[in-house]
Design a protein around this motif. Sequence first.
Motif, PDB file in Angstrom:
ATOM      1  N   LYS A  30      51.570  64.437  30.652  1.00  0.00           N
ATOM      2  CA  LYS A  30      51.539  63.258  29.792  1.00  0.00           C
ATOM      3  C   LYS A  30      52.399  63.519  28.558  1.00  0.00           C
ATOM      4  CE  LYS A  30      48.049  60.127  27.966  1.00  0.00           C
ATOM      5  NZ  LYS A  30      46.617  59.921  27.814  1.00  0.00           N
ATOM      6  N   GLY A  31      53.177  62.541  28.177  1.00  0.00           N
ATOM      7  CA  GLY A  31      54.069  62.710  27.042  1.00  0.00           C
ATOM      8  C   GLY A  31      55.281  63.562  27.369  1.00  0.00           C
ATOM      9  N   ARG A  32      55.567  63.707  28.672  1.00  0.00           N
ATOM     10  CA  ARG A  32      56.721  64.483  29.152  1.00  0.00           C
ATOM     11  C   ARG A  32      56.666  65.937  28.710  1.00  0.00           C
ATOM     12  NH1 ARG A  32      59.501  61.975  32.732  1.00  0.00           N
ATOM     13  NH2 ARG A  32      61.374  63.143  32.286  1.00  0.00           N
ATOM     14  N   LYS A  33      55.450  66.469  28.585  1.00  0.00           N
ATOM     15  CA  LYS A  33      55.266  67.867  28.203  1.00  0.00           C
ATOM     16  C   LYS A  33      55.180  68.733  29.451  1.00  0.00           C
ATOM     17  CE  LYS A  33      52.806  66.866  23.950  1.00  0.00           C
ATOM     18  NZ  LYS A  33      51.539  66.936  23.246  1.00  0.00           N
ATOM     19  N   GLN A  34      55.842  69.886  29.392  1.00  0.00           N
ATOM     20  CA  GLN A  34      55.802  70.853  30.488  1.00  0.00           C
ATOM     21  C   GLN A  34      54.416  71.494  30.531  1.00  0.00           C
ATOM     22  OE1 GLN A  34      58.490  71.144  32.352  1.00  0.00           O
ATOM     23  NE2 GLN A  34      57.689  72.683  33.720  1.00  0.00           N
ATOM     24  N   ARG A  35      53.793  71.508  31.722  1.00  0.00           N
ATOM     25  CA  ARG A  35      52.463  72.100  31.876  1.00  0.00           C
ATOM     26  C   ARG A  35      52.467  73.074  33.038  1.00  0.00           C
ATOM     27  NH1 ARG A  35      47.407  69.571  31.426  1.00  0.00           N
ATOM     28  NH2 ARG A  35      47.538  68.775  33.540  1.00  0.00           N
ATOM     29  N   ILE A  36      51.751  74.177  32.866  1.00  0.00           N
ATOM     30  CA  ILE A  36      51.579  75.151  33.938  1.00  0.00           C
ATOM     31  C   ILE A  36      50.089  75.299  34.180  1.00  0.00           C
ATOM     32  CG2 ILE A  36      51.882  77.550  34.610  1.00  0.00           C
ATOM     33  CD1 ILE A  36      54.544  77.496  33.212  1.00  0.00           C
ATOM     34  N   ILE A  37      49.669  75.033  35.422  1.00  0.00           N
ATOM     35  CA  ILE A  37      48.258  75.055  35.790  1.00  0.00           C
ATOM     36  C   ILE A  37      48.050  76.168  36.816  1.00  0.00           C
ATOM     37  CG2 ILE A  37      46.377  73.762  36.860  1.00  0.00           C
ATOM     38  CD1 ILE A  37      49.182  71.857  35.365  1.00  0.00           C
TER      39      ILE A  37
END
Length: 85
Positions: A30-37
């Motif tokens: 969301k918000g074009r943020k890079q996420r690592i799960i």
Amino acid sequence: MTGLRVSELAGLARADIRLGIGAHVNCLGKGRKQRIIPLTSTTVAVVSAWLTEHCGLPTDPLFPTRHGTPMSRDAIEPRLTKHAA
């Protein structure tokens, strides 16, 4: 997988999955943020089997429709609900 929104799951490509040591999903949140799960060992086993059974290019959707396009949010939600129960 935990921590993914349905829309993020729908947008995943095969290249977004990293299996092995430090297995994780790399997504644009969301918000074009890079996420690592991070992925659990159970999820790694299931996704690994899925990728073996369903060959494709790294740019292909991780969970495609029968036409090869990404599944929609509306198509994913009932499947998640069914299998989470």
